[in-house]
Design a protein around this motif. Structure first.
Motif, PDB file in Angstrom:
ATOM      1  N   UNK A  59      -3.000   3.908  -3.700  1.00 25.18           N
ATOM      2  CA  UNK A  59      -2.498   2.905  -4.640  1.00 25.18           C
ATOM      3  C   UNK A  59      -2.035   1.664  -3.875  1.00 25.18           C
ATOM      4  N   UNK A  60      -2.309   0.509  -4.431  1.00 28.14           N
ATOM      5  CA  UNK A  60      -1.910  -0.720  -3.762  1.00 28.14           C
ATOM      6  C   UNK A  60      -1.749  -1.844  -4.778  1.00 28.14           C
ATOM      7  N   UNK A  61      -1.010  -2.838  -4.351  1.00 25.77           N
ATOM      8  CA  UNK A  61      -0.799  -4.031  -5.171  1.00 25.77           C
ATOM      9  C   UNK A  61      -0.811  -5.230  -4.235  1.00 25.77           C
ATOM     10  N   UNK A  62      -1.171  -6.378  -4.763  1.00 28.91           N
ATOM     11  CA  UNK A  62      -1.275  -7.594  -3.961  1.00 28.91           C
ATOM     12  C   UNK A  62      -0.431  -8.680  -4.596  1.00 28.91           C
ATOM     13  N   UNK A  63       0.309  -9.387  -3.760  1.00 25.80           N
ATOM     14  CA  UNK A  63       1.086 -10.540  -4.206  1.00 25.80           C
ATOM     15  C   UNK A  63       0.724 -11.709  -3.301  1.00 25.80           C
ATOM     16  N   UNK A  64       0.072 -12.707  -3.840  1.00 24.87           N
ATOM     17  CA  UNK A  64      -0.338 -13.868  -3.061  1.00 24.87           C
ATOM     18  C   UNK A  64       0.787 -14.891  -3.017  1.00 24.87           C
ATOM     19  N   UNK A  65       1.063 -15.399  -1.822  1.00 31.28           N
ATOM     20  CA  UNK A  65       2.117 -16.403  -1.664  1.00 31.28           C
ATOM     21  C   UNK A  65       1.615 -17.804  -1.954  1.00 31.28           C
TER      22      UNK A  65
ATOM     23  N   UNK B 291       0.858  -1.163   0.000  1.00 32.70           N
ATOM     24  CA  UNK B 291       0.000   0.000   0.000  1.00 32.70           C
ATOM     25  C   UNK B 291       0.905   1.227   0.000  1.00 32.70           C
ATOM     26  N   UNK B 292       0.526   2.208  -0.813  1.00 34.95           N
ATOM     27  CA  UNK B 292       1.258   3.458  -0.890  1.00 34.95           C
ATOM     28  C   UNK B 292       0.362   4.602  -0.443  1.00 34.95           C
ATOM     29  N   UNK B 293       0.988   5.677  -0.002  1.00 36.82           N
ATOM     30  CA  UNK B 293       0.235   6.883   0.299  1.00 36.82           C
ATOM     31  C   UNK B 293      -0.322   7.445  -1.010  1.00 36.82           C
ATOM     32  N   UNK B 294      -1.550   7.942  -0.967  1.00 37.55           N
ATOM     33  CA  UNK B 294      -2.152   8.462  -2.193  1.00 37.55           C
ATOM     34  C   UNK B 294      -1.378   9.653  -2.747  1.00 37.55           C
ATOM     35  N   UNK B 295      -0.576  10.312  -1.924  1.00 41.92           N
ATOM     36  CA  UNK B 295       0.237  11.431  -2.399  1.00 41.92           C
ATOM     37  C   UNK B 295       1.438  10.963  -3.212  1.00 41.92           C
ATOM     38  N   UNK B 296       1.722   9.671  -3.198  1.00 40.98           N
ATOM     39  CA  UNK B 296       2.844   9.114  -3.957  1.00 40.98           C
ATOM     40  C   UNK B 296       2.448   8.675  -5.365  1.00 40.98           C
ATOM     41  N   UNK B 297       1.261   8.956  -5.786  1.00 41.68           N
ATOM     42  CA  UNK B 297       0.764   8.462  -7.075  1.00 41.68           C
ATOM     43  C   UNK B 297       1.704   8.844  -8.231  1.00 41.68           C
ATOM     44  N   UNK B 298       2.298  10.028  -8.152  1.00 44.63           N
ATOM     45  CA  UNK B 298       3.198  10.478  -9.226  1.00 44.63           C
ATOM     46  C   UNK B 298       4.505   9.687  -9.271  1.00 44.63           C
ATOM     47  N   UNK B 299       4.845   8.986  -8.210  1.00 38.30           N
ATOM     48  CA  UNK B 299       6.069   8.178  -8.175  1.00 38.30           C
ATOM     49  C   UNK B 299       5.852   6.742  -8.659  1.00 38.30           C
TER      50      UNK B 299
END
Length: 131
Positions: A57-63, A1-9
């Protein structure tokens, strides 16, 4: 999970809101701004519910292989974003439900961790909110 203010990165693709950068194996030579993004990494265990704030912004990686589901949740932190989206879709019926005086609005300082079933079983219309 990222801070929404990091969207440009995060090099978000304009057509589908996915990332151009592989957030699990970033190539900083191709995507140098990613190094500035603050990543909050955690492991979700069976039976746990994860709340991701609106527009984060977020991403998921299932193990392992899993059966999972997600849902959008509207509360005081994202109500205005949701209302704006409803108006843009011209979904006036649902818009009116959310602006009705009877719709529960607010947060509770005393909110404790709950299982998903306990969370969904709460009587939201009977709750008192202090935030």
């Amino acid at each position: 999970v990222f801070d929404k203010l990091d969207i440009h990165n995060l090099y978000v693709k304009s057509n589908d809101l996915s990332f151009s950068v592989d957030v699990f194996n970033p190539n900083l030579d191709v995507f140098p701004l990613y190094a500035n993004a603050k990543l909050y990494r955690f492991t979700q265990n069976p039976g746990e519910l994860v709340f991701i704030p609106a527009n984060s912004p977020h991403a998921v990686q299932n193990k392992d292989d899993i059966v999972g589901f997600s849902m959008n949740y509207v509360d005081q932190t994202n109500q205005w974003i949701h209302l704006w989206e409803l108006l843009n879709r011209e979904d006036f019926g649902h818009f009116e439900e959310f602006v009705n005086d009877g719709f529960p609005k607010g947060l509770r300082k005393s909110q404790r961790d709950l299982t998903f079933s306990a969370f969904k079983s709460q009587e939201f219309y009977d709750m008192e909110f202090d935030l």
